[in-house]
Design an enzyme around this catalytic site. Sequence first.
Site, mmCIF file in Angstrom:
data_model
loop_
_atom_site.group_PDB
_atom_site.id
_atom_site.type_symbol
_atom_site.label_atom_id
_atom_site.label_comp_id
_atom_site.label_asym_id
_atom_site.label_seq_id
_atom_site.Cartn_x
_atom_site.Cartn_y
_atom_site.Cartn_z
ATOM 1 N N GLY A 19 0.846 -1.204 0.000
ATOM 2 C CA GLY A 19 0.000 0.000 0.000
ATOM 3 C C GLY A 19 0.870 1.239 0.000
ATOM 4 O O GLY A 19 2.090 1.162 0.151
ATOM 5 N N TYR A 30 -13.436 -2.243 15.260
ATOM 6 C CA TYR A 30 -13.149 -1.860 13.872
ATOM 7 C C TYR A 30 -14.431 -1.584 13.088
ATOM 8 O O TYR A 30 -14.685 -0.453 12.673
ATOM 9 C CB TYR A 30 -12.298 -2.940 13.194
ATOM 10 C CG TYR A 30 -11.985 -2.592 11.764
ATOM 11 C CD1 TYR A 30 -11.098 -1.557 11.480
ATOM 12 C CD2 TYR A 30 -12.589 -3.265 10.710
ATOM 13 C CE1 TYR A 30 -10.840 -1.196 10.154
ATOM 14 C CE2 TYR A 30 -12.330 -2.911 9.396
ATOM 15 C CZ TYR A 30 -11.460 -1.882 9.119
ATOM 16 O OH TYR A 30 -11.207 -1.523 7.815
ATOM 17 N N LEU A 37 -5.848 9.120 -3.194
ATOM 18 C CA LEU A 37 -4.563 8.833 -3.837
ATOM 19 C C LEU A 37 -4.727 8.434 -5.294
ATOM 20 O O LEU A 37 -3.800 8.582 -6.090
ATOM 21 C CB LEU A 37 -3.837 7.731 -3.065
ATOM 22 C CG LEU A 37 -3.477 8.101 -1.614
ATOM 23 C CD1 LEU A 37 -2.779 6.950 -0.921
ATOM 24 C CD2 LEU A 37 -2.590 9.349 -1.562
ATOM 25 N N ASP A 55 7.198 24.816 43.722
ATOM 26 C CA ASP A 55 5.770 24.967 43.399
ATOM 27 C C ASP A 55 5.195 23.545 43.295
ATOM 28 O O ASP A 55 5.954 22.571 43.188
ATOM 29 C CB ASP A 55 5.661 25.720 42.057
ATOM 30 C CG ASP A 55 4.265 25.654 41.473
ATOM 31 O OD1 ASP A 55 3.311 25.894 42.215
ATOM 32 O OD2 ASP A 55 4.147 25.331 40.258
ATOM 33 N N TYR A 56 3.858 23.404 43.315
ATOM 34 C CA TYR A 56 3.317 22.038 43.298
ATOM 35 C C TYR A 56 2.808 21.612 41.895
ATOM 36 O O TYR A 56 3.500 20.927 41.158
ATOM 37 C CB TYR A 56 2.215 21.894 44.365
ATOM 38 C CG TYR A 56 1.733 20.474 44.458
ATOM 39 C CD1 TYR A 56 2.533 19.498 45.072
ATOM 40 C CD2 TYR A 56 0.540 20.074 43.874
ATOM 41 C CE1 TYR A 56 2.140 18.168 45.104
ATOM 42 C CE2 TYR A 56 0.143 18.754 43.907
ATOM 43 C CZ TYR A 56 0.937 17.804 44.526
ATOM 44 O OH TYR A 56 0.556 16.495 44.546
ATOM 45 N N ASP A 57 1.595 22.115 41.488
ATOM 46 C CA ASP A 57 1.004 21.649 40.216
ATOM 47 C C ASP A 57 1.855 22.055 39.019
ATOM 48 O O ASP A 57 2.236 23.214 38.896
ATOM 49 C CB ASP A 57 -0.394 22.252 40.026
ATOM 50 C CG ASP A 57 -1.371 21.719 41.039
ATOM 51 O OD1 ASP A 57 -2.030 20.721 40.748
ATOM 52 O OD2 ASP A 57 -1.450 22.299 42.150
ATOM 53 N N ASP A 67 6.324 26.516 37.540
ATOM 54 C CA ASP A 67 5.926 26.558 36.128
ATOM 55 C C ASP A 67 4.917 27.664 35.854
ATOM 56 O O ASP A 67 4.594 27.956 34.709
ATOM 57 C CB ASP A 67 5.266 25.229 35.737
ATOM 58 C CG ASP A 67 3.883 25.119 36.336
ATOM 59 O OD1 ASP A 67 3.782 25.180 37.578
ATOM 60 O OD2 ASP A 67 2.911 25.032 35.577
#
Length: 732
Positions: free
Chosen positions: A29, A89, A379, A501-503, A682
């Site tokens: 293919g 599927y 295609l 810092d945490y999160d 962050d």
Amino acid sequence: MNKIIFISNRLPVTVTRTEQGLEYHKSIGGLATGLKSYHEKGDGLWVGWPGIPADDLTDSEKKEIKETLINEYKCVPVFLTQEDIDKYYYGFSNETIWPLFHYFTNMTVYNRDNWEAYVKVNQLFMEAVNAYIDSETMIWVHDYQLMLLPKMIKDEHYETKIGFFLHIPFPSFEIFRLMITRQELLEGVLGSDLIGFHTFDYVRHFLSSTRRILGLENEMNTIYHEERVIKVDVFPMGVDYDWFSRKIDSPEYNAQVKEIEDNLGDDVRMILSIDRLDYTKGIKERIKSYGRLLEKYPEYIGKVRLNLIVAPSRVEVKTYSDLLHEIEILVSEVNGKYGTFSWMPVWFYFQSFPQENLIAFYRHADVLLVTPLRDGMNLVVKEYIAARTDLKGMVVISETTGAASELGETVIVNSNDINAIADGLHTALEMPESEKMDINKVIHKRVQRYTVEFWAEHFIETLQSTEDEIFKTISGVNLLPKVKDLKKDYLNADKRLIFLDYDGTLVGFKSIPIKAKPDKALLEMIKTLVADEKNTVVIISGRDHYTLGEWFDGINVNLIASHGLWLKENGYEWSLKVNMDNAWKETIAPMLDMFSDRMPGSIVEEKDYSLAFHYRQCEPSLVEIKLAEVKEAIGSMIASKNLEIKAGNKVIEIKDASINKGLGADIFLPRGSYDFIMSIGDDKTDEDLFERLPEDAYSIKVGIDDTVANYRLKSHTDVRKLLKALIESDKA
Ligand code: GDG
């Protein structure tokens, strides 16, 4: 080049059982061709279903298949039962995603059972690939059957670069929003670092859906999500140009050419149509348009022929067998109505031809008629153009086919407009040779340049450079090369102050905040850090003091909650650090409420020391217009007060300006002469702390946003690695 693992529903090798035993057939293919050189190179791998249901296999056969595939084909099988295939599927992939993404809303089936099978099979793929991932691996996931897989992999392997390519259209937001599991599908795909589509329209639609459903903004085709940079871009797939353009002289090919030439004779021109059997391809409308051509322009009777090739596909599904029946009826109607004793208008082939025979058809077709109602790329049309090295012939293509965006020079029609298609055919048949040549010169060159190999190379190179490129263009030095110095300074120090810092710094962002609870490894790490008497460790977060207190209960770490409002020192109780005067809220809150009434979806939240205006649920285009108004009005009201407006993620917060993480520095810095200071965070709110630290402190920003910090790390995983390295170096 890193090791690459390709993952797609089907492997490029199919296993079948014959009387002689198990047999292996390589498929040729487009995808297999494009990825071939990467797959065969070094330690490339391909993971997918080998095409045989697992129910038919004994354990020793499975073992044999696994060994043969890996040793001889560099493939890893994912074994699926017949039930998996039916539900994942044929079910969710082909009765839900396929019709909806092709705009067939009335054919879309929503079935929870099928969805669960889809989740389960994506998980099976994850398990199959898991063992092969190491720090050098790059992964490229293909198509709509595996939309959950990128996130499943990213959750386990944060550092692994993952690409995802969708081969079918991505529909507009108004269509996509109908999907019952739209959020899960988007989040699944967003586990990738690079997401590719065939056309720019699909990119736009995807970005609009992530923005409107998940509230994620984008800038220059880039989404910033969970500390990661995700690129979304256009990669129009091409074909194996050399294969389709080559000179062929095989007996099979020559026999096919002879058959076509004998059938057409000297004065019948061929209109060619080739598709897999699918309702999205517009085959019925195409036959009707051809009938209309013969009705409107009777001079073509006896002079043209439609060769209608339909390759069998998904015939087990009723919709597809019904479609075949309808096609057969339409073909007989046109043949019955317009056929003559010596001429049959439509030749219908419901069969799969060898590819070389298709090339023989391409080279004899005066017009290629490609009119899908929707098609991701298509295609066939590119194969036709590649095969016509003589620059003859012409294409009539519908505008709802992805390839049309690259073939603007050809005859473009609306696939629902039978008259327009008939006229398009007439235009193509009557176009002067010189005009056709001019057009074909341009489009042939394009197809020759942008081949399937080029497509794969372009995608893989972009994936490889995605994040690195972005890190190169931002301020702040990447800390990793400097870690050695940092470790040395840490080891030589007698009194260390560490702010964390945490999160987003110690843990990744989680969709449900409570899920961000510290895990065992993190708690152990903090315990070890604080056990060292040289260390003063402060966790400084925007979270409320109840949550932080509960999470770190029993650990002698200093905690600062609500951005500096609350402090809990080793072993003591919580104390309020600022005397609040909240009188200002009485004037600001009604104003915010008034704006909230005008921005459906927004909410005003009152916190101890602030008012937050959340607009995550608002229509993004409304936010664009209204938010500036809110800020301006509030800005003038607070001008003379000790208040500030802080912008967060889909929220603005009006708060007492004296409360910020900088308080952490004010409290702890004067307490001792520290010879090592480090602060990692962050968030925007961490900047206040970075700003107050002495110049020689290690201030470390996590992620890519603007910062005043000296250094950067990419993610919370890097932060954990760094802390672990410090702990271990101390022990050594
Ligand atoms: C999906 C998207 C997107 C056809 N008949 C025979 C045969 N074919 C080959 C053609 C061509 C391929 O099948 C069909 O590819 P398309 O692109 O036209 O369509 P889908 O199969 O629906 O593919 C589509 C594509 O993925 C790639 O991203 O373009 O939009 O729907 O290569 O030559 N091959 C053989 N015998 C046949 O009778 N051997």
